[in-house]
Design a protein around this motif. Sequence first.
Motif, PDB file in Angstrom:
ATOM      1  N   GLU A  31       0.955  -1.205  -0.060  1.00 24.83           N
ATOM      2  CA  GLU A  31      -0.114   0.019   0.014  1.00 24.83           C
ATOM      3  C   GLU A  31       0.945   1.271  -0.077  1.00 24.83           C
ATOM      4  OE1 GLU A  31      -2.685  -0.908   3.417  1.00 24.83           O
ATOM      5  OE2 GLU A  31      -3.901  -1.915   2.027  1.00 24.83           O
ATOM      6  N   THR A  32       2.143   1.087   0.500  1.00 24.36           N
ATOM      7  CA  THR A  32       3.032   2.258   0.481  1.00 24.36           C
ATOM      8  C   THR A  32       3.354   2.748  -0.891  1.00 24.36           C
ATOM      9  OG1 THR A  32       3.657   1.872   2.854  1.00 24.36           O
ATOM     10  CG2 THR A  32       5.350   3.255   1.490  1.00 24.36           C
ATOM     11  N   SER A  33       4.106   1.662  -1.500  1.00 28.21           N
ATOM     12  CA  SER A  33       4.359   1.721  -2.807  1.00 28.21           C
ATOM     13  C   SER A  33       4.271   0.563  -3.617  1.00 28.21           C
ATOM     14  CB  SER A  33       5.698   2.267  -2.883  1.00 28.21           C
ATOM     15  OG  SER A  33       6.540   1.222  -2.301  1.00 28.21           O
ATOM     16  N   ASN A  34       4.012   0.381  -4.811  1.00 32.18           N
ATOM     17  CA  ASN A  34       3.992  -0.719  -5.691  1.00 32.18           C
ATOM     18  C   ASN A  34       4.123  -0.598  -7.149  1.00 32.18           C
ATOM     19  OD1 ASN A  34       1.291  -1.048  -7.110  1.00 32.18           O
ATOM     20  ND2 ASN A  34       0.756  -0.438  -5.105  1.00 32.18           N
ATOM     21  N   ILE A  35       4.499  -1.589  -7.989  1.00 31.35           N
ATOM     22  CA  ILE A  35       4.579  -1.534  -9.228  1.00 31.35           C
ATOM     23  C   ILE A  35       3.328  -2.366 -10.038  1.00 31.35           C
ATOM     24  CG2 ILE A  35       6.984  -0.675  -9.421  1.00 31.35           C
ATOM     25  CD1 ILE A  35       7.896  -3.483  -9.736  1.00 31.35           C
ATOM     26  N   ASN A  36       2.362  -2.330  -9.489  1.00 31.41           N
ATOM     27  CA  ASN A  36       1.087  -3.123 -10.169  1.00 31.41           C
ATOM     28  C   ASN A  36       1.374  -4.430 -10.135  1.00 31.41           C
ATOM     29  OD1 ASN A  36      -0.091  -0.307 -10.310  1.00 31.41           O
ATOM     30  ND2 ASN A  36       1.059  -0.089 -12.363  1.00 31.41           N
ATOM     31  N   GLY A  37       1.802  -5.094  -9.240  1.00 26.73           N
ATOM     32  CA  GLY A  37       1.784  -6.665  -9.150  1.00 26.73           C
ATOM     33  C   GLY A  37       0.507  -6.846  -8.329  1.00 26.73           C
ATOM     34  N   GLU A  38       0.406  -8.278  -8.427  1.00 28.78           N
ATOM     35  CA  GLU A  38      -0.747  -8.866  -7.301  1.00 28.78           C
ATOM     36  C   GLU A  38      -0.163  -9.218  -6.244  1.00 28.78           C
ATOM     37  OE1 GLU A  38      -3.917 -12.175  -7.387  1.00 28.78           O
ATOM     38  OE2 GLU A  38      -2.785 -12.216  -8.943  1.00 28.78           O
ATOM     39  N   ASN A  39      -0.742  -8.463  -4.900  1.00 31.31           N
ATOM     40  CA  ASN A  39      -0.056  -8.615  -3.799  1.00 31.31           C
ATOM     41  C   ASN A  39      -0.512 -10.000  -3.092  1.00 31.31           C
ATOM     42  OD1 ASN A  39      -0.514  -7.161  -0.613  1.00 31.31           O
ATOM     43  ND2 ASN A  39       1.500  -7.940  -1.537  1.00 31.31           N
ATOM     44  N   ILE A  40       0.458 -10.897  -3.017  1.00 25.66           N
ATOM     45  CA  ILE A  40       0.183 -12.151  -2.072  1.00 25.66           C
ATOM     46  C   ILE A  40       1.535 -12.336  -1.113  1.00 25.66           C
ATOM     47  CG2 ILE A  40       0.145 -14.621  -2.250  1.00 25.66           C
ATOM     48  CD1 ILE A  40      -0.724 -14.298  -5.088  1.00 25.66           C
ATOM     49  N   PRO A  41       1.403 -11.803   0.109  1.00 25.01           N
ATOM     50  CA  PRO A  41       2.478 -11.985   1.074  1.00 25.01           C
ATOM     51  C   PRO A  41       2.926 -13.334   0.935  1.00 25.01           C
ATOM     52  CG  PRO A  41       0.468 -10.636   1.914  1.00 25.01           C
ATOM     53  CD  PRO A  41       0.034 -11.207   0.675  1.00 25.01           C
ATOM     54  N   LEU A  42       4.144 -13.155   1.238  1.00 19.98           N
ATOM     55  CA  LEU A  42       5.105 -14.455   1.375  1.00 19.98           C
ATOM     56  C   LEU A  42       4.286 -15.433   2.430  1.00 19.98           C
ATOM     57  CD1 LEU A  42       7.614 -16.383   0.693  1.00 19.98           C
ATOM     58  CD2 LEU A  42       8.736 -15.132   2.484  1.00 19.98           C
ATOM     59  N   ALA A  43       4.089 -15.200   3.483  1.00 21.54           N
ATOM     60  CA  ALA A  43       3.310 -15.901   4.468  1.00 21.54           C
ATOM     61  C   ALA A  43       2.274 -16.653   3.828  1.00 21.54           C
ATOM     62  CB  ALA A  43       2.842 -15.176   5.712  1.00 21.54           C
ATOM     63  N   ASN A  44       1.455 -16.247   3.028  1.00 18.68           N
ATOM     64  CA  ASN A  44       0.211 -16.796   2.024  1.00 18.68           C
ATOM     65  C   ASN A  44       0.519 -17.548   0.992  1.00 18.68           C
ATOM     66  OD1 ASN A  44      -1.157 -15.532   4.409  1.00 18.68           O
ATOM     67  ND2 ASN A  44      -1.766 -13.709   3.434  1.00 18.68           N
ATOM     68  N   ILE A  45       1.837 -17.486   0.316  1.00 18.51           N
ATOM     69  CA  ILE A  45       2.057 -17.793  -0.859  1.00 18.51           C
ATOM     70  C   ILE A  45       1.552 -19.328  -1.251  1.00 18.51           C
ATOM     71  CG2 ILE A  45       4.421 -18.741  -0.648  1.00 18.51           C
ATOM     72  CD1 ILE A  45       3.409 -16.260  -3.459  1.00 18.51           C
ATOM     73  N   LEU A  46       1.667 -20.355  -0.280  1.00 19.02           N
ATOM     74  CA  LEU A  46       1.324 -21.430  -0.714  1.00 19.02           C
ATOM     75  C   LEU A  46      -0.216 -21.590  -0.581  1.00 19.02           C
ATOM     76  CD1 LEU A  46       4.142 -23.690   0.878  1.00 19.02           C
ATOM     77  CD2 LEU A  46       3.846 -22.893  -1.395  1.00 19.02           C
ATOM     78  N   LEU A  47      -0.865 -21.014   0.571  1.00 15.41           N
ATOM     79  CA  LEU A  47      -2.257 -20.982   0.437  1.00 15.41           C
ATOM     80  C   LEU A  47      -3.068 -20.312  -0.551  1.00 15.41           C
ATOM     81  CD1 LEU A  47      -2.408 -19.664   4.237  1.00 15.41           C
ATOM     82  CD2 LEU A  47      -2.840 -22.015   3.544  1.00 15.41           C
ATOM     83  N   GLU A  48      -2.370 -19.546  -1.368  1.00 16.74           N
ATOM     84  CA  GLU A  48      -2.953 -18.651  -2.252  1.00 16.74           C
ATOM     85  C   GLU A  48      -2.366 -19.059  -3.828  1.00 16.74           C
ATOM     86  OE1 GLU A  48      -4.033 -14.535  -1.665  1.00 16.74           O
ATOM     87  OE2 GLU A  48      -3.703 -14.718   0.506  1.00 16.74           O
ATOM     88  N   LYS A  49      -1.659 -20.143  -3.609  1.00 18.75           N
ATOM     89  CA  LYS A  49      -0.929 -20.593  -4.851  1.00 18.75           C
ATOM     90  C   LYS A  49      -1.775 -20.738  -6.201  1.00 18.75           C
ATOM     91  CE  LYS A  49      -0.794 -25.551  -4.272  1.00 18.75           C
ATOM     92  NZ  LYS A  49      -0.143 -26.624  -3.359  1.00 18.75           N
ATOM     93  N   ASP A  50      -3.129 -20.973  -5.958  1.00 19.02           N
ATOM     94  CA  ASP A  50      -3.942 -21.061  -7.118  1.00 19.02           C
ATOM     95  C   ASP A  50      -4.205 -19.901  -7.795  1.00 19.02           C
ATOM     96  OD1 ASP A  50      -4.163 -23.523  -6.599  1.00 19.02           O
ATOM     97  OD2 ASP A  50      -6.171 -23.617  -5.580  1.00 19.02           O
ATOM     98  N   LYS A  51      -3.773 -18.378  -7.257  1.00 16.84           N
ATOM     99  CA  LYS A  51      -3.875 -17.122  -7.781  1.00 16.84           C
ATOM    100  C   LYS A  51      -2.650 -17.182  -8.991  1.00 16.84           C
ATOM    101  CE  LYS A  51      -6.189 -14.824  -3.978  1.00 16.84           C
ATOM    102  NZ  LYS A  51      -6.028 -13.667  -3.059  1.00 16.84           N
ATOM    103  N   ILE A  52      -1.769 -17.882  -8.970  1.00 16.70           N
ATOM    104  CA  ILE A  52      -0.487 -17.799  -9.302  1.00 16.70           C
ATOM    105  C   ILE A  52      -0.600 -18.700 -10.796  1.00 16.70           C
ATOM    106  CG2 ILE A  52       2.096 -18.112  -9.462  1.00 16.70           C
ATOM    107  CD1 ILE A  52       1.855 -17.426  -6.505  1.00 16.70           C
ATOM    108  N   SER A  53      -0.328 -18.134 -11.895  1.00 19.85           N
ATOM    109  CA  SER A  53      -0.531 -18.714 -13.329  1.00 19.85           C
ATOM    110  C   SER A  53       0.575 -19.918 -13.421  1.00 19.85           C
ATOM    111  CB  SER A  53      -0.303 -17.890 -14.467  1.00 19.85           C
ATOM    112  OG  SER A  53      -0.320 -18.358 -15.662  1.00 19.85           O
ATOM    113  N   LYS A  54       0.326 -20.945 -13.919  1.00 15.97           N
ATOM    114  CA  LYS A  54       1.121 -21.907 -14.441  1.00 15.97           C
ATOM    115  C   LYS A  54       1.251 -21.730 -16.077  1.00 15.97           C
ATOM    116  CE  LYS A  54       0.940 -25.298 -10.683  1.00 15.97           C
ATOM    117  NZ  LYS A  54       1.024 -26.819 -10.297  1.00 15.97           N
TER     118      LYS A  54
END
Length: 104
Positions: A31-54
């Motif tokens: 929220e402070t600054s970004n370059i328009n990527g999708e925000n998936i915090p590292l702690a949630n990366i495996l829980l939200e892996k379905d949001k990541i394209s294969k």
Amino acid sequence: MEIVTVDELKKKIEENEDFQLVDVRETFEYETSNINGENIPLANILLEKDKISKDKPVIIHCRSGKRSAQAVKLLEGQGFSNLANLEGGIIAWRDQFDPDMIVY
């Protein structure tokens, strides 16, 4: 681990290449600054892996490149083979292209 530089990322953006950009920083950092990527915090990366394209290239970034490297390793362990780590993270982006960007 595949590495992408900020120059390569900027070129991909400018040429409208089909890829996914994932930011693994915490939400308050995003929220402070970004370059328009999708925000998936590292702690949630495996829980939200379905949001990541294969099906297309995925570039993962964080503040400096360390957390994103961890994310790449975790996801590769889950069978992903289309990932790259942004070298230097958003700090490198700021230093190269946007010196006024606030990076938490």
